[in-house]
Scaffold this active site. Structure first.
Site, short mmCIF file in Angstrom:
data_model
loop_
_atom_site.label_atom_id
_atom_site.label_comp_id
_atom_site.label_asym_id
_atom_site.label_seq_id
_atom_site.Cartn_x
_atom_site.Cartn_y
_atom_site.Cartn_z
N CYS A 140 2.80 27.30 -17.84
CA CYS A 140 2.33 27.71 -19.05
C CYS A 140 1.82 26.58 -19.96
O CYS A 140 2.32 26.11 -20.96
CB CYS A 140 3.43 28.38 -20.00
N GLU A 141 0.65 26.09 -19.48
CA GLU A 141 -0.12 24.79 -20.11
C GLU A 141 -1.46 24.95 -19.54
O GLU A 141 -1.84 25.35 -18.38
CB GLU A 141 0.44 23.60 -19.40
N ARG A 171 -1.59 15.41 -10.65
CA ARG A 171 -2.49 14.30 -10.84
C ARG A 171 -3.80 15.21 -11.54
O ARG A 171 -4.52 14.34 -12.36
CB ARG A 171 -3.00 14.13 -9.48
N PRO A 202 0.85 -1.40 0.06
CA PRO A 202 -0.27 0.07 -0.14
C PRO A 202 1.02 1.26 -0.11
O PRO A 202 1.74 1.39 0.69
CB PRO A 202 -0.68 -0.07 1.50
N GLY A 203 0.53 2.25 -0.77
CA GLY A 203 1.38 3.58 -0.97
C GLY A 203 0.14 4.43 -0.59
O GLY A 203 0.17 5.14 0.50
N ARG A 204 -0.87 4.85 -1.36
CA ARG A 204 -1.77 5.73 -1.10
C ARG A 204 -2.74 5.73 -0.03
O ARG A 204 -2.87 6.56 0.71
CB ARG A 204 -2.86 5.87 -2.65
N TYR A 248 1.87 10.45 -4.51
CA TYR A 248 2.02 10.92 -5.72
C TYR A 248 1.94 12.54 -6.09
O TYR A 248 1.43 12.92 -7.10
CB TYR A 248 0.98 9.94 -7.07
N1 LLP Z 1 2.71 -1.96 -6.07
C1 LLP Z 1 2.87 -1.70 -7.38
C2 LLP Z 1 3.46 -2.88 -8.41
C3 LLP Z 1 2.39 -0.54 -8.05
O1 LLP Z 1 2.63 -0.61 -9.49
C4 LLP Z 1 1.94 0.52 -7.03
C5 LLP Z 1 1.40 1.75 -7.88
C6 LLP Z 1 1.72 0.16 -5.82
C7 LLP Z 1 1.98 -1.02 -5.45
C8 LLP Z 1 0.91 1.24 -4.94
O2 LLP Z 1 -0.35 1.60 -5.29
P1 LLP Z 1 -1.01 2.26 -4.28
O3 LLP Z 1 -1.17 1.38 -3.01
O4 LLP Z 1 -0.43 3.46 -4.08
O5 LLP Z 1 -2.28 2.67 -4.64
N2 LLP Z 1 0.60 8.15 -10.35
C9 LLP Z 1 -0.89 7.51 -10.10
C10 LLP Z 1 -0.73 6.14 -9.32
C11 LLP Z 1 0.01 5.25 -9.97
C12 LLP Z 1 0.41 3.88 -9.28
C13 LLP Z 1 1.42 3.26 -9.71
N3 LLP Z 1 1.57 1.87 -9.10
C14 LLP Z 1 -1.83 8.63 -9.14
O6 LLP Z 1 -1.36 9.64 -8.84
O7 LLP Z 1 -2.99 8.09 -8.86
#
Ligand code: LLP
Length: 424
Positions: A352-353, A312, A274-276, A381
């Site tokens: 400038c976009e 985003r 988990p990240g987000r 992100y």
């Molecule tokens: N594991 C893998 C293999 C991944 O590709 C990702 C995210 C994660 C874990 C973590 O996902 P999370 O738990 O954070 O949802 N930039 C985009 C999100 C791209 C996610 C890429 N991979 C945004 O701002 O929504």
């Protein structure tokens, strides 16, 4: 919005006034709540406790060293997708022996670095990558632990740019191909197949894609075990959703409810990435209104943060709640639609976009030059994808802990912007 609340008409991060931080450190400014970070990690740890998971915080969501250190101290491991991310994990003083390494394009140097760090496993995405790991492992005289990243062909119903587990995406491999690769691993003394990996996309706001993935995982584990592979791990990736809007994201316990029974059935250890879920709502971006102007029947609030800071909305049309730091109208739970005492504006940045915007046709209390705005749910992100576009220096980052706050990244200077460039 845990960690952030309005008190007497002023936004606070834990016990610290956001306006004071902006005055002290300038804007744009990233502010994080340590207690929110730890609380969100604890929610996952608790929800999955029955299967004793290894939670691997996904460094790509926000790799600031202090955030990684906070995660490590709270018992998290890490998911990395590059040598640079692994370097960050080491630099934060974390143990690398439980790190998992995904990504479709690992270089030999990155593979060597990871083997030297004795990481838990590589999430392998192709046959060529498996060969590369075997060859580097052989040159080092070690065994590379691998998990095959499967593409389960499950539609996670997320943004097309962030869906990964459907046929035709560049990630992972078909289950049939993975079967052939598993045979190859068995014959190679420098490889050990210790698990399988699936990541479906991000953010995923329902639990059924996880249930479908976990079910598939059990079938594959059983098949591989019958062929003699010591499969111990199922990695179901990241992607747990959060509430950008009101009540959007399920609680970790909801995801656990559909995943845990399958992990028990497989008799495997679980890794999650988990990240987000952890950092998304634990951070805000604070900006300052530079100008306001009316053109073409619209009112534009132009502030100093832009797509260079938070890309985003420009990239995914994503929705972020935003509200003044010292509002004349209290922030409602639902900020979409018309709101009494507010005016309809487009909140845009200085880049400038035309895609440089944070919100379109949004109702906000009237804002003037110099007013501060908080962009919520910006912890994941945000800084991770920020850039120096239009030669804008990277903003400072602050971590609040109770009544205390500290700078966890200095604001970049103009000199630092050009420091690596060479001129005759
Ligand atoms: N594991 C893998 C293999 C991944 O590709 C990702 C995210 C994660 C874990 C973590 O996902 P999370 O738990 O954070 O949802 N930039 C985009 C999100 C791209 C996610 C890429 N991979 C945004 O701002 O929504």
């Amino acid at each position: 919005m845990s960690g952030f609340q309005y008190q007497n008409g002023q936004l606070y991060c834990e016990g610290v006034s956001v306006a004071k931080l902006a005055e002290q450190h300038g804007t744009p400014l990233w502010i994080y709540s340590k207690s929110a970070l730890v609380t969100r990690l604890r929610e996952i740890q608790t929800a999955f406790a029955e299967v004793d998971p290894v939670i691997c915080y996904s460094v790509k969501a926000n790799g600031n060293l202090s955030i990684l250190k906070t995660m490590a101290e709270a018992g998290s491991s890490f998911d990395v997708v590059s040598g640079g991310e692994l370097f960050r994990v080491k630099k934060a003083g974390a143990d690398t022996s439980k790190v998992v390494f995904a990504g479709v394009g690992k270089t030999d140097d990155e593979i060597r670095f990871a083997l030297e760090c004795n990481i838990l496993k590589f999430d392998v995405e192709s046959e060529a990558e498996l060969d590369a790991i075997a060859s580097v492992a052989k040159s080092l005289g070690v065994v590379g632990r691998v998990a095959l990243r499967l593409n389960p062909d499950i539609d996670a119903k997320t943004h097309t740019k962030t869906t990964t587990g459907k046929k035709g995406n560049k990630f992972g491999m078909d289950i049939e191909r993975a079967d052939q690769l598993a045979e190859k691993v068995l014959k190679n003394p420098n490889l050990e197949l210790s698990g399988i990996h699936m990541h479906l996309g991000s953010p995923i706001l329902t639990t059924d894609p996880y249930e479908a993935a976990a079910k598939k995982a059990v079938e594959v584990v059983k098949a591989y075990r019958s062929k003699g592979h010591p499969i111990h791990w199922i990695n179901l990736g990241g992607g747990f959703g959060i509430s950008y809007r009101k009540n959007e994201g399920p609680a970790a316990s909801e995801y656990a409810k559909v995943i845990v029974p399958y992990i028990k059935e497989a008799g495997c250890r679980l890794t999650l990435e988990p990240g987000r879920y952890i950092v998304g709502n634990s951070g805000i971006l604070v900006t300052k209104v530079i100008f306001k102007k009316q053109e073409g029947g619209k009112t534009f609030v132009i502030q100093d943060g832009g797509m260079n800071d938070l890309i985003r909305p420009a990239m995914y049309d994503s929705f972020h709640r935003l509200w003044p730091v010292a509002p004349s109208v209290a922030m409602p739970e639902d900020v979409e639609g018309e709101i009494a005492g507010c005016e309809k504006v487009d909140v845009v940045g200085p880049i400038c976009e035309s895609s440089d915007y944070f919100a379109k046709d949004r109702y906000l209390p009237p804002m003037q030059r110099g007013d501060l705005l908080s962009i919520f749910s910006a912890g994941a992100y945000g800084t991770a994808m920020s850039s120096n576009y239009n030669a804008k220096p990277l903003a400072a980052e602050i971590l609040c802990d109770g009544a205390n706050s500290k700078v966890i990244r200095r604001r970049q200077t103009y000199e630092e912007l050009v420091a690596n460039e060479l001129v005759d």
